[in-house]
Design an enzyme around this catalytic site. Sequence first.
Site, PDB file in Angstrom:
ATOM      1  CG  ASP A 400      -2.010   0.971   1.224  1.00  0.00           C
ATOM      2  OD1 ASP A 400      -2.339   1.460   0.125  1.00  0.00           O
ATOM      3  OD2 ASP A 400      -2.571   1.268   2.291  1.00  0.00           O
ATOM      4  CD  GLU A 403      -0.321   5.262  -4.304  1.00  0.00           C
ATOM      5  OE1 GLU A 403      -1.090   4.303  -4.459  1.00  0.00           O
ATOM      6  OE2 GLU A 403       0.131   5.615  -3.205  1.00  0.00           O
ATOM      7  CG  ASP A 475      -7.941   4.691   0.372  1.00  0.00           C
ATOM      8  OD1 ASP A 475      -7.825   3.477   0.563  1.00  0.00           O
ATOM      9  OD2 ASP A 475      -7.076   5.524   0.707  1.00  0.00           O
TER      10      ASP A 475
END
Length: 813
Positions: A400, A403, A475
């Site tokens: 997670d 990015e 999300d």
Amino acid sequence: MNSQQTELLKKSSSSRFMGMGKILDWERTPFGFKGRTENGFFQLSVFDQSIIRVQASLLDEFTPNPYSVVMEPNKVPFEVSESDDFLILTTSEIQAKVDSKKFAVSFFDKTGNLLNQDDSLGISWIGTEVSCYKKVQEDEKFIGLGEKTGNLNRAGNAYTNWNTDYFAYGTGDDPLYMSIPFYIGVHQKGAYGIFFDNTHKSVFNFGASTNRFIYFSAEDGEMDYYFIHEKEVGGIISKYTELTGKMQLPPKWSLGFQQCRYSYYPDSEVKTLAQTFRDKDMPADVIYLDIHHMEAYKVFTFDSIKFSDPKSLITYLKSKGFRVVVIMDPGIKTEKGYIPYEEGKERDLFVKYPDGAEYQAQVWPGWCAFPDFTKEETRTWWAEKMAFYTEAGVDGFWTDMNEPASWGQHTPNLIEFDFEGDVSSHRKARNIYGMQMARSAQEGAVWNKKEERPFVLTRSGFSGIQRYAAAWTGDNVASEEHMLAGIRLVNSLGLSGVAFAGYDVGGFAGEASKSLFARWMSIGAFSPLYRAHSMINSNDAEPWAFGEEVEEISRNYMKLRYRLLPTIYSKFHSSAQTGLPINASLAISYPLDSKIYQSAYQNQYMFCDSFLVAPVESTKEITKVYLPKGSWYYLFSDEKYAGEKEIYQDCPLNYLPVFVKAGSIFSMQSDVANTEEMHDGILRIHLYAQDEGESHFTHYEDDGKTFDYQDGAFFKRKLIYQAEESKLSLEKAIGKQNSSFDKVRVYLHGFNTDLIFVNGESQALSTEDYAFLGKLTEFDPLPEHDHPYHEISSLKFVEFEHLPEKIELSGLF
């Protein structure tokens, strides 16, 4: 750098448009040709009969992305020819014609149909930005582009590829977490795919603010794209995944129901969660540990108070049939004495500024350094650190915040990454960072547990991510609109090579209503990844947390999912071979049917080839469904419909509209509590009558967890239904493994026969009243609260021994 290159760089520094110009000279290469234009250099290469690569640069050298393409050019026959105005490259399937006067490329199929054509502006630069402008063919539609919100048909919109941490994104917002610069164009004369292999921030404009052309561009780097043509859209997707790799067959447990929350703690709550699934007879396989399992959010730690004995906890969970997946964030807390930080600093494994100083940003643990996953030594080190989790019994890994995300959401572009020895800035490396973290996680999982297949789930990625991880859509929000948008995201990922994908069932941010959660659970049962996830400081969001009715509806669909696992696992095996999605947009099989692109029907998809799923909001009790060409059966009642029609379908909360295509074959098993629990030994085959044609289904089994299947340890057999010959053939099984099923029961949907022949011997059919979903309890005795219940009365079936030799059923009328 020679004088021409110097002049070209001077020209490109201008803010004005600069095209390639006319071709000055060219030469043949082993796979095509290359040459020089007035303003640049080019190369066209044949990768196979269906793929031609186009490269253009201001320099007489090319620096391709080392991460996405795994295919080497195939030595296939091709021809190069030249006329007064064109250079022509021809294979057995496609032809590329390059206009010598302005370097504009046109692509044709083998019969001469124009598939795709450059605008006269062709490939060009504005400063460092490189673009390719394309003409739009009549009634052309554009699909794919991975994790992008919006409509199935991308026409009229523009999209940016820049991996972005976007909490509670809107259903039309862009960009999101993952970038896949691959799209498919569809029109009456054919279909094609274009993969733009440039990792810089890029834009795909399919007609926003212009009616002249579409284009794709990157803020820097080269023009490097692959043109793919096959007769069918599915063939284009398969070719794209030959280029960028196919997913590996995942462990079977990852196909079961997965429960996550930010966060479950302490360990006693996790145990209670596991026991509640079993007490409530709800099948499930996976429990996630989010960031609160760590000490001060530091990766490779367990909180010594909340999780004082993680090995004991995980042993307990495994005794209940659960696997554990832990979250891994890339940020390494810059804390003296914290071993991962000390090691990474000592071994020079972190992302740096150009002057060699360590780059730091704030994430959950505070100020953090970031491992440089574009460096092989870093990936090896990460794998070594993952032994911490493996020794505790962890089986899966959730990458997670990759990015990479940080507070402030504005990473400086000057920071540098190794990029396999070709040191590059954040501008070039950002979009592949998450993919390389997922790669590190997968390699680490295999390195630490060599006998078992890995499961990695990632939020961020780039083209080729399917080789390393499953994806989820980040999300999302607990709303009707997000539920439907998530379906389009997963379907678009499937169009773009990522077959194993899903969304947070129930919504991550916000509070799902009772009806919304129930509907989402039913839709999630027909998705590749079936995971529920909810946010901290929100109400409980487990399948039993919304009252008795929602609990029963959830249980029904969870049980249906597990009964369908033989079909789902077989389809995953097939997808690992072909690259085709589990959730298949109707644009794959019906690309020229304009109805499927309409907003009312664009969410519909095929699940595991047989099931047409028509998602609908939980607030509706009746909905319109479009049934494409063919005949269709309503799954729950066997009511039959003709195709190419719109119908009104009741959709009470306990019945998601699902239809089965005539001719379909799929397999089921008995109820189990988890994927490792043994079924009753009966393989249930469902066959749906059709008037004509031939259909196929390949049933596949292996041990579900090791790599032994790669050495032939599997059981595989093809089933062929031939309508005109009124027979179903179970072909001879192949593989070294015996089936786990000792009997086969074939259910006959839509047939009238009472007597069939099994290998030439007559056998009377039995009947049973059959329901795919259980009847709901009427908690409220008032009649207006009665729930509908569908049961197929007197469904005919035949049962016989499951022998590996060929078995033929005839007399199917």
